[in-house]
Design an enzyme around this catalytic site. Structure first.
Site, mmCIF file in Angstrom:
data_model
loop_
_atom_site.group_PDB
_atom_site.id
_atom_site.type_symbol
_atom_site.label_atom_id
_atom_site.label_comp_id
_atom_site.label_asym_id
_atom_site.label_seq_id
_atom_site.Cartn_x
_atom_site.Cartn_y
_atom_site.Cartn_z
ATOM 1 N N SER A 94 19.702 13.629 33.953
ATOM 2 C CA SER A 94 19.985 14.668 34.954
ATOM 3 C C SER A 94 21.466 14.702 35.312
ATOM 4 O O SER A 94 21.892 15.500 36.140
ATOM 5 C CB SER A 94 19.155 14.435 36.221
ATOM 6 O OG SER A 94 19.369 13.129 36.723
ATOM 7 N N HIS B 226 10.700 56.764 54.532
ATOM 8 C CA HIS B 226 10.375 57.227 53.160
ATOM 9 C C HIS B 226 11.619 57.750 52.432
ATOM 10 O O HIS B 226 11.497 58.582 51.530
ATOM 11 C CB HIS B 226 9.299 58.323 53.162
ATOM 12 C CG HIS B 226 8.122 58.040 54.046
ATOM 13 N ND1 HIS B 226 6.962 57.470 53.588
ATOM 14 C CD2 HIS B 226 7.947 58.205 55.383
ATOM 15 C CE1 HIS B 226 6.103 57.330 54.593
ATOM 16 N NE2 HIS B 226 6.686 57.763 55.700
ATOM 17 N N GLU C 96 25.459 46.211 43.623
ATOM 18 C CA GLU C 96 24.369 46.145 42.638
ATOM 19 C C GLU C 96 24.015 44.701 42.299
ATOM 20 O O GLU C 96 22.844 44.340 42.151
ATOM 21 C CB GLU C 96 24.766 46.891 41.360
ATOM 22 C CG GLU C 96 24.926 48.387 41.567
ATOM 23 C CD GLU C 96 25.601 49.027 40.367
ATOM 24 O OE1 GLU C 96 24.893 49.399 39.429
ATOM 25 O OE2 GLU C 96 26.845 49.144 40.368
ATOM 26 N N GLN D 78 12.659 15.457 39.586
ATOM 27 C CA GLN D 78 14.053 15.600 39.157
ATOM 28 C C GLN D 78 14.393 17.086 38.921
ATOM 29 O O GLN D 78 15.554 17.476 38.946
ATOM 30 C CB GLN D 78 14.284 14.798 37.876
ATOM 31 C CG GLN D 78 15.686 14.863 37.339
ATOM 32 C CD GLN D 78 15.944 13.775 36.310
ATOM 33 O OE1 GLN D 78 16.062 12.597 36.652
ATOM 34 N NE2 GLN D 78 15.988 14.142 35.047
HETATM 35 N N1 ARG Z 1 17.383 11.247 38.611
HETATM 36 C C1 ARG Z 1 16.207 10.981 39.390
HETATM 37 C C2 ARG Z 1 15.811 12.225 40.141
HETATM 38 O O1 ARG Z 1 16.554 13.112 40.222
HETATM 39 C C3 ARG Z 1 16.463 9.870 40.353
HETATM 40 C C4 ARG Z 1 15.239 9.118 40.748
HETATM 41 C C5 ARG Z 1 14.688 8.353 39.631
HETATM 42 N N2 ARG Z 1 13.633 7.500 40.044
HETATM 43 C C6 ARG Z 1 12.824 6.949 39.156
HETATM 44 N N3 ARG Z 1 11.869 6.229 39.623
HETATM 45 N N4 ARG Z 1 12.894 7.223 37.886
HETATM 46 O O2 ARG Z 1 14.731 12.318 40.649
#
Ligand code: ARG
Length: 462
Positions: free
Chosen positions: A27, A160, A294, A326
């Site tokens: 992430s 309307h 727009e 996540q």
């Molecule tokens: N990157 C994870 C999230 O956004 C952080 C938490 C991860 N926790 C775990 N138990 N894998 O949720």
């Protein structure tokens, strides 16, 4: 431990992850936006651990200094984010280890990424609530300025999208000020409700260490710690509330944007948008297009899309944390960016736009817009029951329509032909200015009401 193993949980693993596993799991591509919140949370946690005697003061000092260095590296753009380290939490901790060595490993005592991410994200969303309120109030101020200037400019009010009754420009502007005021309230309510600190809930059950959750909550500006550790790590209703408030707000902006698109057309000519908030055409030299309006009209799609996405993610998840969660961040980031940009663009357009008073007033007078005033006059002056007055007025409208003129263009004799009791004085109520002035009931469109409401809003907005 081999290089391919994860530094955080390599002890239990014989092999590192597949590249595809790494790609779907990471992430860091988006949660790097939580860096400042993450470091703030870690600093509060480390200080509390030291105050409670769980780590030494010298370890806490090293952690604090190290975290500040990490933050400055991130701010300077020199920090090297690693996908293998999955997320912002592990990226920061790994860099801290590079910088300060062993004490870095003590930071995660009595904490989990589950309470860590819940805390970071709350801090981020909380800031966005404040930003939304600020953006909304700036837009409200711009609308109040328009309302004051045009408290007695007459324009058609529509139902309307057909001409209904004359209203004032100021009244129309203040309608949006009211809507946006409720949006402000929704963001403020959401903020107050989300302002509890998950930190210290640890993975899900709390911790055996003698932590002080009140201290970390206070250090991070929360009103109190979350009272249930399972709830603290597993709910994202604060994000859903933010997105819900954002969606409603985006609907309001979209409706106003649609009006600006219509009003700025050659057919309406109610407003002129500034060059600064318009675009031209690459082929038609005469064109000036209301692109900002727009786009604001369209942006609700992204905001509402994010809301639907997160509701769908959360639905049916068992307690407590699941990796599904996540998926809470990426679209919320986009929705927040979208909303703030839309608010700023709308504020700019409203500040710059100028109303075409002549076009507004002549449109207000067309389409038999004072027919209701006529019916009311028949009730008031001739004592007709409203239903009969409605019928008489309808006949007069039909007569005018047949002649291709408006109500005030009929002669007194023509009117008397429909109802013998009608007198010269009727013409007074057929003018649009008299019409709006007469609607002085509380919340009505009369200029005196509009001025009073504009003054009230100026007080509120400071
Ligand atoms: N990157 C994870 C999230 O956004 C952080 C938490 C991860 N926790 C775990 N138990 N894998 O949720």
């Amino acid at each position: 431990m081999t290089n391919s193993q994860n530094a955080m949980w390599g002890g239990r693993f014989a092999e590192g992850p597949d590249a595809i596993m790494e790609a779907i799991n990471a992430s860091i591509g988006f949660d790097r936006r939580l860096a400042a919140q993450d470091i703030r949370g870690s600093r509060a946690h480390a200080a509390m651990l030291a105050a409670q005697g769980i780590i030494t003061d010298s370890d806490a000092a090293a952690i604090r200094e190290g975290l500040l260095t990490v933050l400055s590296e991130i701010e300077a753009g020199t920090f090297r984010f690693s996908t293998a380290l999955e997320d912002i939490h592990m990226n920061v901790e790994a860099r801290l280890k590079d910088l300060i060595g062993e004490p870095a490993g003590r930071l995660h005592t009595a904490r989990s990424r589950n309470d860590q991410v819940a805390t970071d994200f709350r801090l981020w969303v909380r800031d966005q609530c404040d930003a939304a309120v600020e953006g909304l109030q700036a837009l409200q101020r711009a609308l109040v300025t328009q309302a004051e200037a045009g408290a007695d400019w007459v324009m058609p009010g529509f139902t309307h999208l057909q001409t209904a009754q004359p209203v004032t420009w100021g009244h129309h502007m203040l309608a949006y000020v009211e809507m946006l005021g409720r949006d402000v309230g929704r963001f403020a309510d959401a903020r107050a409700r989300m302002n509890e600190c998950p930190l210290g809930a640890a993975a899900l059950a709390g911790t055996s260490f003698p932590i002080d959750r009140g201290a970390t909550a206070a250090a991070l500006g929360f009103d109190r710690p979350c009272a249930n550790s399972l709830d603290a790590v597993s709910d994202r209703d604060f994000a859903l509330e933010f997105l819900s408030a954002a969606s409603i707000c985006a609907v309001h902006l979209s409706r106003f944007a649609e009006e600006l698109v219509i009003w700025s057309s050659a057919q309406f000519r109610f407003v002129v948008l500034s060059d600064r908030f318009s675009t031209g055409s690459s082929i038609m030299p005469q064109k000036k297009n209301p692109d900002a309006a727009e786009l604001i009209r369209a942006k609700i799609g992204r905001v509402l899309g994010a809301q639907v996405a997160l509701f769908t993610v959360m639905k049916g998840l068992p307690l407590t944390y699941s990796k599904d969660m996540q998926e809470d961040k990426e679209q919320l980031f986009d929705a927040a960016d979208t909303l703030m940009l839309s608010l700023a663009a709308m504020e700019g357009m409203v500040c710059d736009m100028s109303a075409n008073r002549e076009a507004l007033e002549s449109a207000a007078a067309s389409g038999f817009s004072t027919a209701t005033d006529l019916a009311d006059w028949l009730v008031r002056e001739l004592g007709l029951p409203f239903r009969e007055a409605h019928h008489v007025t309808g006949s007069l409208v039909a007569l005018a329509e047949g002649k291709g003129c408006d109500l005030p263009d009929l002669t007194l004799d023509e009117m008397r032909g429909v109802h013998a009791g009608i007198r010269e004085a009727v013409f007074e109520v057929l003018g649009v200015r008299n019409s709006v002035a007469s609607r002085a009931s509380y919340g009505g469109t009369a200029p005196e009401q509009v001025r009073a409401q504009a003054a009230r809003w100026k007080e509120v907005l400071g």
